[in-house]
Design an enzyme around this catalytic site. Structure first.
Site, PDB file in Angstrom:
ATOM      1  N   ASN B  84      -9.386  -2.562  10.636  1.00 16.72           N
ATOM      2  CA  ASN B  84      -8.953  -3.448   9.789  1.00 16.72           C
ATOM      3  C   ASN B  84      -7.427  -3.195   9.049  1.00 16.72           C
ATOM      4  OD1 ASN B  84     -12.027  -2.472   9.144  1.00 16.72           O
ATOM      5  ND2 ASN B  84     -11.943  -4.730   9.399  1.00 16.72           N
ATOM      6  N   ILE B  92      -3.587  -4.389   5.037  1.00 16.94           N
ATOM      7  CA  ILE B  92      -5.197  -3.783   5.058  1.00 16.94           C
ATOM      8  C   ILE B  92      -6.217  -5.090   4.679  1.00 16.94           C
ATOM      9  CG2 ILE B  92      -6.712  -2.158   3.872  1.00 16.94           C
ATOM     10  CD1 ILE B  92      -4.316  -0.925   2.829  1.00 16.94           C
ATOM     11  N   CYS B  93      -7.095  -5.149   5.348  1.00 17.81           N
ATOM     12  CA  CYS B  93      -8.281  -6.361   5.438  1.00 17.81           C
ATOM     13  C   CYS B  93      -9.428  -5.653   4.804  1.00 17.81           C
ATOM     14  CB  CYS B  93      -8.607  -6.778   6.759  1.00 17.81           C
ATOM     15  SG  CYS B  93     -10.086  -8.169   6.455  1.00 17.81           S
ATOM     16  N   LEU B  94      -9.290  -5.877   3.257  1.00 17.50           N
ATOM     17  CA  LEU B  94     -10.248  -5.248   2.385  1.00 17.50           C
ATOM     18  C   LEU B  94     -10.763  -6.274   1.354  1.00 17.50           C
ATOM     19  CD1 LEU B  94     -12.224  -2.935   1.848  1.00 17.50           C
ATOM     20  CD2 LEU B  94     -10.132  -1.942   0.472  1.00 17.50           C
ATOM     21  N   LEU B 127      -8.046  -6.815  11.844  1.00 19.18           N
ATOM     22  CA  LEU B 127      -6.745  -7.157  12.056  1.00 19.18           C
ATOM     23  C   LEU B 127      -5.724  -6.641  13.219  1.00 19.18           C
ATOM     24  CD1 LEU B 127      -5.244  -6.811   8.308  1.00 19.18           C
ATOM     25  CD2 LEU B 127      -5.100  -8.735   9.650  1.00 19.18           C
TER      26      LEU B 127
END
Lengths: 380, 161
Positions: B84, B92-94, B127
């Site tokens: 991620n 950051i994929c959050l 990601l």
């Protein structure tokens, strides 16, 4: 400090943040001063619409010997002596000097006194307003008596006025006071409960309990922080910001401005993200509305009381979106504001339930004839 | 209150809280740029029993003026191999940094959420596709050794950034 004995008017509204450093009193038992200072100097621009009391506090130029009787001494000297203590008690005292020494504390005291007619007379068989309203007697109701030594007799004991000095704080005469002293209220500690007027006693007790409760709640609310700005809600710089926003769905505290800002932000990503702003930022529980309140609650009943009170207040205000039927309110039947037409009739909404193709029922949106007519191209 | 003032006040409060509770959470070291309260740096410890263990990761935090109504922009400055996290940019994929943001989150809690993300990679919204594919194909060993290697290479405390 003489003003220490006067109830702080900001404190009374729950909005004084000077705390112990305030030069005015933060004790509900102390009297408040509601006399217009501009009127005293003769130039209040508000005239009869002034929110403060227009009462002349002028004294006669000199005190005539006839009026320096026991009663006059009680009204003038007694009052002043009780409050400032710094003033001369001599009957031939210089009235000019008095006036100069007349601090605002004295004004407040005399204002609260039914005997505070500076003509040296007292008032005759006056029907009293409740002690909480600060004896709002116009000076015209005072009558000057020549036979000042005569103590008026009352056939009905409930007609007898109680000593106003005792009722508002303290009467220096104590046992020797010629006036009836009320019973002491256990809550505010003032001798203001008339022994022969039960309704007035009950009313006073109710008022006292309300005041006490509100003060307690206010004290408790001071330390509560908003989870958005992380500040204490009641320490915000402007008055409008010092309000809590109560969420219907949960019990997390926010400033009204913070939670409204958050709920009005539009999220960039489209589907379903509108709903996220309607969730509590802390616990993610859905709330349909936010209620402003100056105090925070400590249990469910108090919360309901605040919500009901707010709804009741707002129900009398015309909805600006509905605009007497000219506009359209997106909140429809759940709007808190009044949906009434100009002629006073309220809007009646009949929800139309339509069977949808998938077997569910949908509620049809309000359809107006004008919307169709507006789109019609009439052929001539 | 204009939003810039509100965000400044809130960040200042967070700054004070961070100073006060410095010793409470040794996994996160938050520092604010001396000249700009909207720019922060965080050093986080890689969570134990993960390939990131013993690594120190540097995050850059850019706080927008509408904060806390909009989320801060956080990215890794230290290279990290995680499904991620974008391998090149550190993005950051959050969800809480995007759609699920709530103004009740603080910079400190955002860092905590990132540490939790490192411990629980979400291979289904990658990601870093290579990393995501390793996990999705069940090659846990491959993922762990890659991640551990990059932690040794880039995030060891004695490696200068």
């Amino acid at each position: 400090m003489p003003t220490k004995r006067i109830l702080c008017k900001y404190f009374k509204q729950g909005a004084c943040f000077k705390g112990d450093g305030c030069e005015f009193s933060h004790d509900w038992r102390d009297p408040d001063c509601n006399v217009c200072t501009y009127y005293q100097s003769g130039n209040c621009a508000y005239g009869s619409s002034c929110r403060y009391e227009h009462v002349k506090l002028k004294r006669p130029e000199s005190v005539t010997p006839a009026r320096t009787s026991t009663v006059a001494a009680h009204t003038n000297f007694g009052t002043v002596g009780a409050t400032s203590g710094a003033l001369s008690r001599s009957s031939g005292g210089n009235s000019e000097a008095w006036q100069n020494n007349l601090s605002s504390a004295d004004i407040a005291w005399q204002e609260h006194s039914p005997f505070a007619s500076y003509n040296g007379g007292w008032q005759e068989a006056v029907s009293y307003a409740s002690a909480d309203e600060g004896w709002p007697l116009p000076s015209s109701s005072f009558q000057i008596r020549n036979e000042v030594e005569d103590t008026p007799k009352y056939n009905d004991p409930s007609e007898e006025p109680i000593c106003a000095l005792a009722a508002t704080g303290r009467c220096t005469r104590g046992e020797s006071c010629p006036y009836l002293h009320g019973d002491r209220c256990s809550l505010c500690g003032k001798e203001c409960l008339h022994p022969h007027r039960p309704e007035e006693r009950d009313e006073h007790r109710r008022q006292c309990e309300r005041n006490q409760k509100r003060l307690e709640a206010l004290r408790f609310s001071q330390d509560i922080e908003c989870s958005i700005c992380l500040d204490r809600v009641l320490s915000k710089p402007t008055n409008a910001e010092r309000k809590f926003g109560l969420l219907s769905g949960c019990d997390h505290p926010f400033c009204i401005s913070c939670i409204r800002d958050w709920r009005s932000t539009s999220q960039p990503q489209g589907s379903g993200s509108d709903a996220i702003v309607r969730l509590c930022p802390v616990c993610r529980v859905l709330s349909y509305y936010v209620i402003p309140s100056v105090i925070w609650y400590s249990n469910v009943e108090e919360k309901q009381e605040i919500i009901d009170g707010y709804k009741a207040r707002v129900r009398d205000i015309d909805c600006k979106h509905f605009d007497f039927g000219n506009g359209r309110c997106q909140f429809g039947t759940s709007c808190f504001y009044k949906h009434a037409f100009r002629d006073g009739t309220t809007e009646e909404v009949k929800l139309r339930h339509l069977g949808a193709a998938d077997g569910n029922t949908v509620i049809a949106k309000d359809v107006r004839l004008s919307e169709f007519l507006g789109r019609l191209n009439l052929r001539r | 209150m204009p939003t810039s003032l509100a965000s400044r006040a809130r960040l200042f409060k967070e700054y004070k809280d961070v100073q006060r509770e410095k010793s409470a959470d040794t996994d996160i070291l938050l520092t604010c740029d001396e000249n700009n309260i909207y720019r922060w740096t965080a050093h986080i410890k890689g969570p134990a029993e993960t390939p990131y263990q013993e690594g120190i990761f540097q995050l850059s935090i850019n706080v927008p003026e509408q904060y806390p109504l909009v989320p801060p922009q956080v990215r890794f400055l230290t290279k990290v191999f995680h499904p991620n996290v974008h391998f090149k940019t550190g993005e950051i994929c959050l969800d809480i940094l995007k759609t699920a943001w709530s103004p009740a989150w603080t910079l400190q809690s955002v860092c905590r959420a990132i540490i939790a993300l490192m411990a629980h990679p979400e291979a289904d919204s990658p990601l870093n596709c290579d990393c995501g594919n390793l996990l999705r194909s069940g090659d846990l060993r491959g993922y762990q050794s890659m991640a551990r290697m990059y932690t040794r290479l880039a995030a060891s405390p004695n490696v200068s950034h």
